[in-house]
Structure formats: C-alpha cells, structure tokens
Design an enzyme around this catalytic site. Structure first.
Site, mmCIF file in Angstrom:
data_model
loop_
_atom_site.group_PDB
_atom_site.id
_atom_site.type_symbol
_atom_site.label_atom_id
_atom_site.label_comp_id
_atom_site.label_asym_id
_atom_site.label_seq_id
_atom_site.Cartn_x
_atom_site.Cartn_y
_atom_site.Cartn_z
ATOM 1 N N ASP A 90 -1.754 -11.207 3.127
ATOM 2 C CA ASP A 90 -1.248 -10.349 2.061
ATOM 3 C C ASP A 90 0.254 -10.622 2.043
ATOM 4 O O ASP A 90 0.978 -10.161 2.931
ATOM 5 C CB ASP A 90 -1.525 -8.873 2.365
ATOM 6 N N HIS A 91 0.698 -11.400 1.052
ATOM 7 C CA HIS A 91 2.072 -11.912 1.145
ATOM 8 C C HIS A 91 3.116 -10.793 1.159
ATOM 9 O O HIS A 91 4.230 -10.998 1.618
ATOM 10 C CB HIS A 91 2.356 -12.935 0.042
ATOM 11 N N LYS B 169 7.240 -10.079 3.482
ATOM 12 C CA LYS B 169 8.564 -9.863 2.898
ATOM 13 C C LYS B 169 9.483 -9.230 3.941
ATOM 14 O O LYS B 169 9.084 -8.314 4.650
ATOM 15 C CB LYS B 169 8.469 -8.953 1.662
ATOM 16 N N GLU C 243 5.626 -4.461 -12.186
ATOM 17 C CA GLU C 243 5.862 -5.840 -12.623
ATOM 18 C C GLU C 243 6.308 -5.815 -14.073
ATOM 19 O O GLU C 243 5.799 -5.016 -14.865
ATOM 20 C CB GLU C 243 4.582 -6.662 -12.525
ATOM 21 N N HIS D 143 -1.753 -4.557 -1.541
ATOM 22 C CA HIS D 143 -0.308 -4.448 -1.301
ATOM 23 C C HIS D 143 0.155 -3.009 -1.074
ATOM 24 O O HIS D 143 0.875 -2.712 -0.125
ATOM 25 C CB HIS D 143 0.487 -5.018 -2.479
#
Ligand code: NAD
Length: 493
Positions: free
Chosen positions: A181-182, A186, A220, A244
């Site tokens: 899960d990118h 972060k 977004e 996320h």
C-alpha cells in the site's frame, strides 16, 4: 541494508506501474547506492522488444517520471546493463521454464543461490496463474530468500480477499508475501509513528481525554481520467477507504508496540482494525455519505460529470466521494469520532490528518475580548509535507488579547528531494522488512469494516447518492455529517 545478490522479476514489466513508478524507483535506489552490488532486473511482458529497444523505453520513461534527473551517462549505462527484457506469457508454463534459466544463470554467475523478488505488477486476474506456476516450478521456494510483492486491489470484497489470501498461502508462506500500500511508504505517514512514539509530549494527550475528534482527508483533484472502465467497478470506498485511509487510521490510532519490529507493529494495527465499530445496515445513512461528481470547474477548466466520463455507465451508481464517521471501541478512543473523506475531482489535491483537541478546560480567557480556539494538530501528507500545531498566544501589545499561532515542521525544507514511497517500500522488500506491508489479517479486517456498507450501497434502500460539483469539497451532506456533532471539516482552508 541487504547486500545479498538479488534477481528482481517484474511481471508486468511493460505496464503502467512499472513505467511510472517501479523503474524510476529502482534507478533512484541505484544512483543513491541502496541497491545490492549484484542484481538483475528481469522485465516480463507480452510486447516484443529487443534488449536495446526495451532499455531505450525505460530511459525515456525515467526522463519523464524519475524524481531525479541528475545522473551521468555512466550511471545509466551500468544500470541499464542490469535490465533484461523477457517476452513472457503468464498462462504458458514454458515461459516459467525460460525464467528459471535466467534465474539459474544469475545464481551461477554469483556463485550462490541469490535472493529473488517477484513483483506481481499485473491485473488481479493473473495472480492465480503466476502464483501457481511459481509454486509448481519451485522458483520461489526458498522461504528466506524469495519474496512476492502483490499490488492492490487485494480482493473486491471480504470473501474475495479471503480467497486471495488462501490462494497465496497455498503457494507461499505468509512471511514471503508483501502486500503493498504505497501510502505506507510516504515519509509523512511513516513519520506519524516517530512523532507519536519517539516523543514524550504528544502521546499523553493522544486519547479521548484530550482529543475531541480526528479527521482524515485524501482528496484528489484528478477525476477518473482514462480509467473510467476500471473505476466504475470499484469506487471510492473500495479504492481508497478500504486500504489507504484505514491504514492511516491505524498509524494514528494504534497503541505503541514494545519494539519497532514488524510483527509487533502489525499486531497493534490489526488490533485497531478489530476495534473499529461495525456499522449496522440501518445506521449506514447516519454514518456515511456517498456522492458522485457532476460537471464543474477545476483550476479554471471545465470538467465533465462522472457519468459522462469515457468508460463509465451513464446510469452508474459508483461513488466517487465518500465521507464517513467511525468509532473505535477501546478505552483510548471510546467516544471519539474519526471522520474520513476521500474523493475525486475535488477542489485541491490534499491528504492530511487533523487532530482536534478539546476545548480549553478553564474559563480564564473566555471573556469579551477572547475565546480560545481549541488546539489543532495537522499532519499534511501530500502535497504539503508538514506538521502544524496550533496554539493560543498573547498578541504582542499592551493588553491581553489572544491569537491562534502555529508551530510548523516542514519536510520540504529539510529534504526537498526525499525518496518516493515506492523506493522506501522496494528497499524494505529487498531487505526482508515487512513492517510497512499489509498482513493477511489486516486486509481481511479492513474489508470486514466496510462489508455492510458495500452491501447496503449495492442493494439497500437507506443511502441516497449525493452529488457535488467537480472542483468543490464534496456534497453538503458531508458537512452535515460533522455539523450534527458541532464539528466541521478543517483541512479545507
Ligand atoms: P497495465 O495494464 O498497464 O500492465 C499490465 C502488464 O501485464 C503489462 O506489462 C502486460 O504486458 C502484462 N500482461 C498482461 N497479460 C499478460 C500475460 N498473459 N502474460 C504476461 N504478461 C501479461 O497495468 P498496471 O497499471 O501497470 O497495473 C499493474 C498492477 O498494479 C495491477 O494490479 C494494478 O491494480 C496495480 N496498481 C497499479 C497502479 C498504477 O498506477 N498503474 C497503482 C496501484 C496499483
């Protein structure tokens, strides 16, 4: 850091993710000398490329997508020599035998059984075939040395996630599986744990005793772009909340692990997901808001509505925006609302966590001139990367007038060129550190949290589909979700 010689195998090496994220990440790790001395990247795909042609394609993409374009010809040449393109058909066992030859040749060249990192950057429908064939051919059979990276989505709902985990666990050991899960890679998300558990001053305040509410926003500005067909079968709840936002919630709400150790950290996160109160079908309209964007204006440009986007069903019932309220049933968080919202085509791109503290408990400064504003801690994840603590201070002058002021820690000032999330996660996977990856139980719990909402939204009668103009902060109903409790969204200003 790992020095073990490694073969990196990218299934889907000609795909969008490989082009925009994976190759730039490997290259930057290489330039910054994080890669092991001996490694090879085998890029697998269905297209036909010569080796030179594929390397030229990678270089072209690096120029467009790499965060760092400050490298020498020599650096590129020595990186490119490590890339081999392999024409590959996942459905054909012969392709796997061919892959075996390449892996074995590398082992021979390194004079040892090298580590292997298999990146499944392919559509979910291929995971089955790749896993079974890897297992059958024994290519990933070394539990210590062989790792498999799986991309989201991890299933479509709880049942399919359980089936996917079952399939993976039949072919690999859980400790070999890295579900990416990118968001967890972060800097600003990782720093939440450092902020909370490496300081004395914040953690004593981190509970229902002092915190009024918490807000998590992942907004977004882009719409569905050319992914309308995919998105229309997914939606904001599946695509964002299930992974996320719930992962960020875990970082904000988890208890301190005894050590900074993968299993312990993942245990604490899983505990939070278990403690999230499940919403009953008849309460869903009270706790959640779903909406679709209609036409509007973003950054001065006209934007069409979601139902008019290419690939989207004109009668679509897929949400592009979700706002919701969660409670966590444990002693630390009893009674504290956790608000979440995420959407496409919103006014700004913004991911943040806002922790709202309770009203000041004394009346010392509540008078005609002053009315102290509760403290607020904002963790900006992207595009701003900072932590802001607001507090009341005396305004310079002869009288006692108070003003809110801010203390700020800004990541950009310290590290304007910090690594991309994929770099962090890839180096961790190469290193065998699964802390920032999701374990099967976390994934299943997260699906369980949204299961009743998914069902109700698909078949039920309680939840209307609201609308919001593209370029706005979402529907009025999302504001009402908070105003009912005397709260308001705070990261919009
Ligand atoms: P893509 O469609 O661009 O690429 C798919 C790749 O699979 C191509 O390299 C193609 O050659 C290969 N492929 C297809 N059929 C094959 C076959 N029979 N044999 C061998 N190779 C075959 O997909 P993508 O956008 O790169 O996404 C890959 C994965 O990553 C998906 O699971 C997606 O959900 C996930 N993901 C992508 C992004 C992104 O930004 N693109 C973000 C998050 C997650």
């Amino acid at each position: 850091r790992t020095t073990a010689p490694t073969s990196i195998v990218v299934f889907g090496g000609t795909g969008d993710l490989a082009k925009r994220k994976l190759f730039p990440a490997f290259f930057n790790l290489f330039i910054d000398e994080w890669m092991p001395k001996q490694f090879q990247i085998l890029a697998l795909g269905r297209k036909q490329y010569t080796q030179e042609g594929f390397r030229a394609y990678v270089l072209e993409n690096l120029k467009e997508f790499s965060r760092n374009n400050n490298y020498t010809e020599e650096q590129w040449m020595s990186f490119s020599e490590k890339i081999t393109f392999l024409n590959f058909d996942i459905t054909d066992e012969n392709s796997f035998l061919n892959l075996n030859d390449k892996l074995t040749a590398f082992d021979v060249a390194c004079n040892k059984r090298t580590n292997r990192l298999f990146y499944l950057s392919v559509a979910p429908s291929f995971i089955d075939k790749v896993s079974v064939n890897l297992h059958k051919t024994g290519l990933a059979s070394n539990i210590e040395k062989d790792r498999i990276i799986i991309e989201k989505p991890f299933g479509y709902d709880k049942a399919s996630a359980i089936a996917l985990n079952k399939l993976l666990n039949e072919n690999f050991k859980e400790e070999q599986i890295y579900r990416i899960d990118h968001y967890l890679g972060k800097e600003t998300v990782q720093n939440i744990l450092a902020f909370r558990f490496a300081n004395t001053v914040f953690e004593p305040l981190w509970s229902n005793r002092h915190i009024e509410s918490v807000q998590i926003t992942v907004a977004e500005q882009v719409g569905v772009e050319d992914r309308g067909g995919y998105y229309d079968h997914s939606g904001a709840l599946r695509d964002m909340i299930q992974n996320h936002l719930l992962q960020i919630l875990c970082m904000v709400a988890m208890d301190a692990p005894v050590e900074f150790e993968s299993a312990l950290i993942r245990d604490k996160k899983a505990e939070i997901l278990k403690a999230v109160r499940r919403i009953k079908p008849e309460d869903i309209n009270h706790y959640t808001v779903r909406a679709q964007y209609t036409e509007g204006v973003i950054k001065g440009d006209a934007k069409q509505g979601y139902r008019q986007e290419p690939g989207v069903d004109p009668n679509s019932n897929t949400e592009t925006f979700v706002a919701m309220k969660f409670y966590i049933d444990n002693p630390r968080w009893q009674g504290v609302p956790f608000y979440m919202r995420t959407g496409k085509s919103m006014e700004q791109k913004k991911s943040s966590v806002v922790v709202n503290f309770k009203d000041v408990p004394n009346k010392t400064f509540v008078n005609g001139r002053n009315n102290p504003v509760p403290n607020q801690l904002t963790i900006n994840i992207q595009p701003e990367m900072d932590i802001r603590l607001s507090f009341m201070a005396k305004k310079p002058g002869l009288d006692m007038t108070l003003n809110p002021v801010e203390m700020v820690f800004d990541y950009f000032e310290c590290a304007p060129d910090s690594p991309e999330a994929y770099e962090t996660l890839l180096i961790d996977a190469l290193d065998g550190d699964s802390t920032l990856f999701m374990r099967s139980d976390q994934v299943e719990e997260a699906w369980d949290i949204i299961a009743t909402i998914q069902e109700e939204w698909e078949n039920g009668t309680y939840s209307p589909m609201h609308t919001y103009a593209a370029g706005s902060w979402g529907p009025a109903a999302a504001d009402e979700l908070l105003s009912r409790q005397g709260h308001r969204w705070l990261s919009t200003t």
